[in-house]
Design a protein around this motif. Structure first.
Motif, PDB file in Angstrom:
ATOM      1  N   TRP A   1       0.825  -1.221   0.000  1.00 51.44           N
ATOM      2  CA  TRP A   1       0.000   0.000   0.000  1.00 51.44           C
ATOM      3  C   TRP A   1       0.851   1.258   0.000  1.00 51.44           C
ATOM      4  CZ3 TRP A   1      -4.757   1.765  -0.815  1.00 51.44           C
ATOM      5  CH2 TRP A   1      -5.130   2.998  -0.284  1.00 51.44           C
ATOM      6  N   GLU A   2       2.039   1.184   0.571  1.00 52.81           N
ATOM      7  CA  GLU A   2       2.887   2.372   0.674  1.00 52.81           C
ATOM      8  C   GLU A   2       3.258   2.944  -0.693  1.00 52.81           C
ATOM      9  OE1 GLU A   2       5.585  -1.271   0.720  1.00 52.81           O
ATOM     10  OE2 GLU A   2       3.695  -0.673   1.683  1.00 52.81           O
ATOM     11  N   HIS A   3       3.257   2.095  -1.729  1.00 53.64           N
ATOM     12  CA  HIS A   3       3.584   2.586  -3.071  1.00 53.64           C
ATOM     13  C   HIS A   3       2.513   3.548  -3.581  1.00 53.64           C
ATOM     14  CE1 HIS A   3       6.923  -0.086  -3.220  1.00 53.64           C
ATOM     15  NE2 HIS A   3       6.190  -1.191  -3.234  1.00 53.64           N
ATOM     16  N   LEU A   4       1.268   3.258  -3.266  1.00 54.22           N
ATOM     17  CA  LEU A   4       0.188   4.170  -3.639  1.00 54.22           C
ATOM     18  C   LEU A   4       0.094   5.334  -2.658  1.00 54.22           C
ATOM     19  CD1 LEU A   4      -2.264   4.921  -5.369  1.00 54.22           C
ATOM     20  CD2 LEU A   4      -3.663   3.476  -3.881  1.00 54.22           C
ATOM     21  N   GLU A   5       0.209   5.024  -1.382  1.00 55.35           N
ATOM     22  CA  GLU A   5       0.056   6.056  -0.357  1.00 55.35           C
ATOM     23  C   GLU A   5       1.041   7.198  -0.556  1.00 55.35           C
ATOM     24  OE1 GLU A   5      -0.898   5.887   4.370  1.00 55.35           O
ATOM     25  OE2 GLU A   5       0.840   4.749   3.665  1.00 55.35           O
ATOM     26  N   GLY A   6       2.254   6.880  -1.010  1.00 55.10           N
ATOM     27  CA  GLY A   6       3.259   7.907  -1.230  1.00 55.10           C
ATOM     28  C   GLY A   6       2.925   8.842  -2.378  1.00 55.10           C
ATOM     29  N   CYS A   7       1.957   8.447  -3.206  1.00 53.30           N
ATOM     30  CA  CYS A   7       1.569   9.283  -4.354  1.00 53.30           C
ATOM     31  C   CYS A   7       0.269  10.040  -4.119  1.00 53.30           C
ATOM     32  CB  CYS A   7       1.408   8.416  -5.601  1.00 53.30           C
ATOM     33  SG  CYS A   7       2.905   7.558  -6.119  1.00 53.30           S
ATOM     34  N   LEU A   8      -0.437   9.739  -3.038  1.00 50.77           N
ATOM     35  CA  LEU A   8      -1.726  10.390  -2.795  1.00 50.77           C
ATOM     36  C   LEU A   8      -1.528  11.877  -2.534  1.00 50.77           C
ATOM     37  CD1 LEU A   8      -3.491   7.708  -0.548  1.00 50.77           C
ATOM     38  CD2 LEU A   8      -3.691   8.059  -3.023  1.00 50.77           C
ATOM     39  N   GLY A   9      -2.488  12.659  -3.009  1.00 52.46           N
ATOM     40  CA  GLY A   9      -2.389  14.101  -2.901  1.00 52.46           C
ATOM     41  C   GLY A   9      -1.812  14.747  -4.140  1.00 52.46           C
ATOM     42  N   GLN A  10      -1.268  13.920  -5.036  1.00 52.36           N
ATOM     43  CA  GLN A  10      -0.772  14.375  -6.329  1.00 52.36           C
ATOM     44  C   GLN A  10      -1.430  13.519  -7.407  1.00 52.36           C
ATOM     45  OE1 GLN A  10       3.463  13.268  -6.977  1.00 52.36           O
ATOM     46  NE2 GLN A  10       3.295  12.202  -5.010  1.00 52.36           N
ATOM     47  N   PRO A  11      -1.331  13.900  -8.665  1.00 52.88           N
ATOM     48  CA  PRO A  11      -1.957  13.096  -9.717  1.00 52.88           C
ATOM     49  C   PRO A  11      -1.399  11.671  -9.742  1.00 52.88           C
ATOM     50  CG  PRO A  11      -1.361  15.258 -10.555  1.00 52.88           C
ATOM     51  CD  PRO A  11      -0.743  15.153  -9.192  1.00 52.88           C
TER      52      PRO A  11
ATOM     53  N   ALA B   1     -12.789  -2.620  -4.805  1.00 54.89           N
ATOM     54  CA  ALA B   1     -13.649  -2.206  -3.696  1.00 54.89           C
ATOM     55  C   ALA B   1     -12.833  -1.951  -2.440  1.00 54.89           C
ATOM     56  CB  ALA B   1     -14.722  -3.257  -3.440  1.00 54.89           C
ATOM     57  N   ALA B   2     -11.884  -2.846  -2.151  1.00 52.31           N
ATOM     58  CA  ALA B   2     -11.064  -2.682  -0.954  1.00 52.31           C
ATOM     59  C   ALA B   2     -10.181  -1.441  -1.050  1.00 52.31           C
ATOM     60  CB  ALA B   2     -10.196  -3.929  -0.743  1.00 52.31           C
ATOM     61  N   ILE B   3      -9.649  -1.171  -2.241  1.00 55.27           N
ATOM     62  CA  ILE B   3      -8.839   0.037  -2.431  1.00 55.27           C
ATOM     63  C   ILE B   3      -9.711   1.276  -2.279  1.00 55.27           C
ATOM     64  CG2 ILE B   3      -7.425   1.344  -4.051  1.00 55.27           C
ATOM     65  CD1 ILE B   3      -6.698  -1.375  -5.346  1.00 55.27           C
ATOM     66  N   GLY B   4     -10.864   1.270  -2.964  1.00 54.27           N
ATOM     67  CA  GLY B   4     -11.751   2.422  -2.909  1.00 54.27           C
ATOM     68  C   GLY B   4     -12.198   2.767  -1.502  1.00 54.27           C
ATOM     69  N   GLU B   5     -12.387   1.751  -0.676  1.00 59.18           N
ATOM     70  CA  GLU B   5     -12.834   1.977   0.692  1.00 59.18           C
ATOM     71  C   GLU B   5     -11.772   2.713   1.508  1.00 59.18           C
ATOM     72  OE1 GLU B   5     -15.736   1.533   3.829  1.00 59.18           O
ATOM     73  OE2 GLU B   5     -15.784   1.508   1.630  1.00 59.18           O
ATOM     74  N   ARG B   6     -10.513   2.587   1.129  1.00 55.96           N
ATOM     75  CA  ARG B   6      -9.433   3.238   1.872  1.00 55.96           C
ATOM     76  C   ARG B   6      -9.107   4.628   1.336  1.00 55.96           C
ATOM     77  NH1 ARG B   6      -4.569  -0.578   3.862  1.00 55.96           N
ATOM     78  NH2 ARG B   6      -4.103   1.437   4.819  1.00 55.96           N
ATOM     79  N   LEU B   7      -9.699   4.995   0.209  1.00 57.08           N
ATOM     80  CA  LEU B   7      -9.429   6.294  -0.395  1.00 57.08           C
ATOM     81  C   LEU B   7     -10.568   7.264  -0.077  1.00 57.08           C
ATOM     82  CD1 LEU B   7      -8.210   5.135  -3.925  1.00 57.08           C
ATOM     83  CD2 LEU B   7      -6.782   5.968  -2.040  1.00 57.08           C
ATOM     84  N   ALA B   8     -10.219   8.521   0.157  1.00 60.55           N
ATOM     85  CA  ALA B   8     -11.239   9.531   0.413  1.00 60.55           C
ATOM     86  C   ALA B   8     -12.103   9.744  -0.825  1.00 60.55           C
ATOM     87  CB  ALA B   8     -10.578  10.845   0.832  1.00 60.55           C
ATOM     88  N   GLU B   9     -11.515   9.640  -1.998  1.00 61.53           N
ATOM     89  CA  GLU B   9     -12.246   9.746  -3.264  1.00 61.53           C
ATOM     90  C   GLU B   9     -11.412   9.078  -4.349  1.00 61.53           C
ATOM     91  OE1 GLU B   9     -12.806  13.836  -4.276  1.00 61.53           O
ATOM     92  OE2 GLU B   9     -10.773  14.410  -3.719  1.00 61.53           O
TER      93      GLU B   9
ATOM     94  N   TYR C   1       2.559  -2.137  -6.985  1.00 61.14           N
ATOM     95  CA  TYR C   1       3.937  -2.095  -7.445  1.00 61.14           C
ATOM     96  C   TYR C   1       4.477  -0.665  -7.341  1.00 61.14           C
ATOM     97  CZ  TYR C   1       3.021  -6.751  -9.265  1.00 61.14           C
ATOM     98  OH  TYR C   1       2.708  -8.087  -9.372  1.00 61.14           O
ATOM     99  N   PRO C   2       5.795  -0.493  -7.274  1.00 60.92           N
ATOM    100  CA  PRO C   2       6.360   0.862  -7.198  1.00 60.92           C
ATOM    101  C   PRO C   2       5.951   1.701  -8.406  1.00 60.92           C
ATOM    102  CG  PRO C   2       8.028  -0.782  -6.662  1.00 60.92           C
ATOM    103  CD  PRO C   2       6.835  -1.540  -7.182  1.00 60.92           C
ATOM    104  N   PRO C   3       5.790   3.002  -8.223  1.00 60.98           N
ATOM    105  CA  PRO C   3       5.470   3.876  -9.366  1.00 60.98           C
ATOM    106  C   PRO C   3       6.534   3.752 -10.454  1.00 60.98           C
ATOM    107  CG  PRO C   3       5.310   5.076  -7.288  1.00 60.98           C
ATOM    108  CD  PRO C   3       5.937   3.752  -6.971  1.00 60.98           C
ATOM    109  N   TRP C   4       6.102   3.778 -11.682  1.00 62.52           N
ATOM    110  CA  TRP C   4       7.057   3.715 -12.793  1.00 62.52           C
ATOM    111  C   TRP C   4       7.808   5.031 -12.892  1.00 62.52           C
ATOM    112  CZ3 TRP C   4       3.345   1.101 -16.844  1.00 62.52           C
ATOM    113  CH2 TRP C   4       3.309  -0.276 -16.586  1.00 62.52           C
ATOM    114  N   SER C   5       9.123   4.946 -12.917  1.00 64.25           N
ATOM    115  CA  SER C   5       9.950   6.158 -12.890  1.00 64.25           C
ATOM    116  C   SER C   5      10.172   6.765 -14.262  1.00 64.25           C
ATOM    117  CB  SER C   5      11.306   5.837 -12.236  1.00 64.25           C
ATOM    118  OG  SER C   5      11.973   4.799 -12.942  1.00 64.25           O
ATOM    119  N   HIS C   6      10.014   5.980 -15.318  1.00 63.34           N
ATOM    120  CA  HIS C   6      10.275   6.487 -16.669  1.00 63.34           C
ATOM    121  C   HIS C   6       9.012   6.411 -17.530  1.00 63.34           C
ATOM    122  CE1 HIS C   6      14.488   6.697 -15.634  1.00 63.34           C
ATOM    123  NE2 HIS C   6      14.466   5.420 -15.289  1.00 63.34           N
ATOM    124  N   PHE C   7       7.901   6.712 -16.913  1.00 58.25           N
ATOM    125  CA  PHE C   7       6.606   6.665 -17.620  1.00 58.25           C
ATOM    126  C   PHE C   7       5.803   7.892 -17.217  1.00 58.25           C
ATOM    127  CE2 PHE C   7       2.322   5.526 -18.621  1.00 58.25           C
ATOM    128  CZ  PHE C   7       2.382   4.589 -19.632  1.00 58.25           C
TER     129      PHE C   7
END
Length: 287
Positions: free
Chosen positions: A93-103, A119-127, A235-241
């Motif tokens: 989850w930390e891979h996504l959490e580190g990107c929240l608040g930005q696109p 559904a499980a992901i959506g439940e943990r996101l504010a929107e 998975y970790p965010p793609w760095s060259h995409f």
């Protein structure tokens, strides 16, 4: 008739969760012999080196897993939310959490556990937000609407609405679920190989990431045993995409997806005619 099946589906949702899964496996085994044609053709195209027995075994397991997931969808609508949520474990989850608040765009391909994982992901996101296609049957459409809106606060955009609203909200930091592996004809798509077969593939992930300066976080849901439920892997965010070449970016996505399919070939969505759209002059691969 559809209302009768809905009543039966709802009744099944009250059974113990492992029993629902086992019932799905049994029903899926039977359905394979009725509706296996597209699945077997896809496996033949993607894995020509496999024996017919290998393809049949994977195809049969796929129907069993897919039917289990379909029956479990009743839990989304008719059972307490926590019953479904406790079936799903989030890993990385930390891979996504580190990107929240930005696109951020979540690449979320079609594996059989997609609905439970989303559904499980959506439940943990504010929107969050995603694209959808309406079902022609109003009863089914109402069911799917309830299933999609019950977990979290997702915004749904029709595929025909264009990208402007999505880009605007992406820039505001609303995470976007994107399913990159369906055949939507040739509009805004290019032909790139998927297991060596040219597949009409949308360039939207590359274009969206470029327009919104968004991070891309791949995510896959794996169906485990009927007693263990599901595992969502970030998975970790793609760095060259994205790059400056949408075609090359689309090939990157397909190659990444091939690797995930090889990890669990019976869980990919083989019932879809992935190669239905063909380059000009090429014959239909499903006839």
């Amino acid at each position: 008739m559809i209302r009768f099946w809905m009543v039966l589906w709802r009744a099944v949702s009250y059974l113990p969760t492992p029993l629902i899964g086992l019932l799905g496996y049994g029903l899926g085994w039977l359905l394979f012999w009725v509706g296996r044609r597209t699945t077997m053709r896809n496996l033949e195209l993607c894995f020509p080196g496999w024996t017919p027995a290998q393809r049949s075994r994977v195809g049969r397991k796929h129907f069993m897993r897919l039917t289990r997931a379909a029956l479990e969808l009743g839990l989304h609508v008719w059972q307490p939310k926590q019953r479904m949520l406790k079936m799903v474990k989030l890993v990385g989850w930390e891979h996504l959490e580190g990107c929240l608040g930005q696109p951020v765009i979540m690449l979320n391909p079609h594996f059989v556990g997609l609905n439970n994982g989303s559904a499980a992901i959506g439940e943990r996101l504010a929107e969050s937000m995603t694209l959808y296609s309406r079902n022609k049957n109003p009863v089914v459409e109402d069911f799917l609407f309830q299933a999609r809106h019950r977990f979290g606060a997702p915004m749904l955009f029709a595929r025909q609405d264009g990208l402007r609203s999505i880009v605007k909200r992406l820039k505001q930091g609303v995470p976007f679920f994107y399913l990159p592996d369906m055949d939507f004809n040739t509009k805004d798509a290019v032909f790139v190989p998927f297991f060596g077969v040219p597949a009409s593939t949308l360039t939207m992930p590359s274009r969206l990431a470029s327009m919104a300066h968004a991070k891309v976080v791949p995510v896959v849901t794996r169906q485990l045993s009927v007693w263990k439920g599901y595992e969502v892997v970030f998975y970790p965010p793609w760095s060259h995409f994205p790059s400056d070449d949408p075609v090359a970016d689309t090939l990157v996505i397909n190659r990444w997806l091939e690797e995930r399919v090889l990890e669990m070939p019976d869980q990919y969505y083989w019932v879809h005619k992935r190669f239905g759209t063909r380059p000009a002059g090429e014959k239909n691969l499903y006839k």
